[in-house]
Scaffold this active site. Structure first.
Site, mmCIF file in Angstrom:
data_model
loop_
_atom_site.group_PDB
_atom_site.id
_atom_site.type_symbol
_atom_site.label_atom_id
_atom_site.label_comp_id
_atom_site.label_asym_id
_atom_site.label_seq_id
_atom_site.Cartn_x
_atom_site.Cartn_y
_atom_site.Cartn_z
ATOM 1 N N HIS A 252 0.850 -1.188 0.000
ATOM 2 C CA HIS A 252 0.000 0.000 0.000
ATOM 3 C C HIS A 252 0.890 1.244 0.000
ATOM 4 C CE1 HIS A 252 -2.943 -3.014 1.104
ATOM 5 N NE2 HIS A 252 -3.919 -2.125 1.082
ATOM 6 N N ASN A 253 2.198 1.042 -0.208
ATOM 7 C CA ASN A 253 3.191 2.114 -0.197
ATOM 8 C C ASN A 253 3.436 2.567 -1.634
ATOM 9 O OD1 ASN A 253 5.840 3.369 -0.401
ATOM 10 N ND2 ASN A 253 6.239 2.683 1.689
ATOM 11 N N GLY B 185 5.527 4.738 -2.869
ATOM 12 C CA GLY B 185 6.938 4.825 -3.229
ATOM 13 C C GLY B 185 7.506 3.478 -3.603
ATOM 14 N N LYS B 186 7.142 2.466 -2.853
ATOM 15 C CA LYS B 186 7.624 1.113 -3.147
ATOM 16 C C LYS B 186 7.039 0.607 -4.464
ATOM 17 C CE LYS B 186 8.411 -1.481 0.368
ATOM 18 N NZ LYS B 186 8.289 -2.398 1.541
ATOM 19 N N ASP C 44 9.746 -7.485 1.385
ATOM 20 C CA ASP C 44 9.907 -7.191 2.811
ATOM 21 C C ASP C 44 11.340 -6.732 2.989
ATOM 22 O OD1 ASP C 44 8.333 -7.216 5.324
ATOM 23 O OD2 ASP C 44 10.099 -8.293 6.041
ATOM 24 N N SER C 45 11.482 -5.556 3.517
ATOM 25 C CA SER C 45 12.810 -4.979 3.614
ATOM 26 C C SER C 45 12.945 -4.199 4.905
ATOM 27 C CB SER C 45 13.078 -4.048 2.417
ATOM 28 O OG SER C 45 12.066 -3.064 2.315
ATOM 29 N N GLY D 221 11.063 5.894 3.533
ATOM 30 C CA GLY D 221 11.530 5.134 4.684
ATOM 31 C C GLY D 221 12.793 5.720 5.299
ATOM 32 N N HIS E 248 19.595 -2.465 -2.203
ATOM 33 C CA HIS E 248 19.280 -3.822 -1.765
ATOM 34 C C HIS E 248 18.174 -4.423 -2.621
ATOM 35 C CE1 HIS E 248 16.863 -0.802 0.127
ATOM 36 N NE2 HIS E 248 16.043 -1.656 0.700
ATOM 37 N N ARG E 249 17.218 -3.578 -3.027
ATOM 38 C CA ARG E 249 16.134 -4.051 -3.879
ATOM 39 C C ARG E 249 16.674 -4.401 -5.264
ATOM 40 N NH1 ARG E 249 12.917 -0.501 -2.312
ATOM 41 N NH2 ARG E 249 12.070 -1.804 -0.657
#
Length: 209
Positions: free
Chosen positions: A15-16, A18-19, A75-76, A167, A194-195
């Site tokens: 629901h983010n 930006g992500k 999940d980060s 974040g 990391h993503r």
């Protein structure tokens, strides 16, 4: 052999915004049409896992079953050496939910301040090395799944700098850079994050030859 994604729609279990934007940009070259769980009105499942892998699978499976489409969950979190790896899987929980202009969100400045407060209590010699972890999980309605893990190391910087990213990005300076993730051009961040590390592994298996 791991099941592969075809073209078409993929639910991004978030629901983010930006992500969603970041993940959509990484998948766009492969003909994947991303839609968020939020846009579909899907509920957010309780993240009861103790690891990034467990939580990513919980979110991906819930979205895939609810939408009856393949789903990808991320999940980060940020882990700080001096804090024994905290906040880790609880990174989002440290950003308490607030209400901004009528919409529920998280207070990331509060979360960053909590980390800084604990580092300050540890003294000037506290180890500020830290790392972002990312787990990408793909789930299909039929029950198949695949998991990809990524990581980027850096230093915890204070005060927060930059207005890009989301974040903990304003306090994370990746190794070999002077700028925080929130100061870097998004394309540069996408190359080293990391993503991006997790996505490189996903792409190699899902879209490779």
């Amino acid at each position: 052999m791991t099941r592969r994604l075809g073209g078409g729609k993929l639910v991004i279990a978030t629901h983010n915004s930006g992500k969603l934007k970041e993940i959509s940009a990484l998948l766009q070259p492969y003909g994947i049409d991303c839609i968020s769980a939020g846009a579909l009105g899907l509920p957010e499942p309780a993240e009861t896992g103790k690891t990034f892998v467990e939580n990513a699978l919980i979110k991906a499976r819930a979205a895939a079953e609810a939408a009856q489409m393949p789903a990808l969950a991320d999940d980060s979190g940020l882990s700080v050496a001096a804090l024994n790896g905290r906040p880790g899987v609880y990174s989002a929980d440290w950003a308490e939910r607030q209400w901004f202009e009528g919409d529920p969100g998280r207070d990331w400045y509060m979360a960053m301040g909590k980390v800084e407060g604990m580092l300050s209590e540890a003294g000037p010699g506290a180890d500020r090395s830290c790392w972002f972890s990312c787990v990408l999980a793909i789930a299909w309605p039929e029950g198949d799944n695949a998991v990809y893990e990524g990581r980027v190391d850096g230093t915890y910087s204070w005060p927060p700098r930059g207005n890009m990213g989301f974040g903990y990005d304003p306090v994370f300076v990746p190794e070999g850079r002077d700028a925080t993730f929130a100061e870097l051009d998004p394309e540069e961040k996408h190359r080293i994050s990391h993503r991006a590390d997790a996505f490189a592994k996903l792409v190699a298996e899902q879209f490779g030859g």
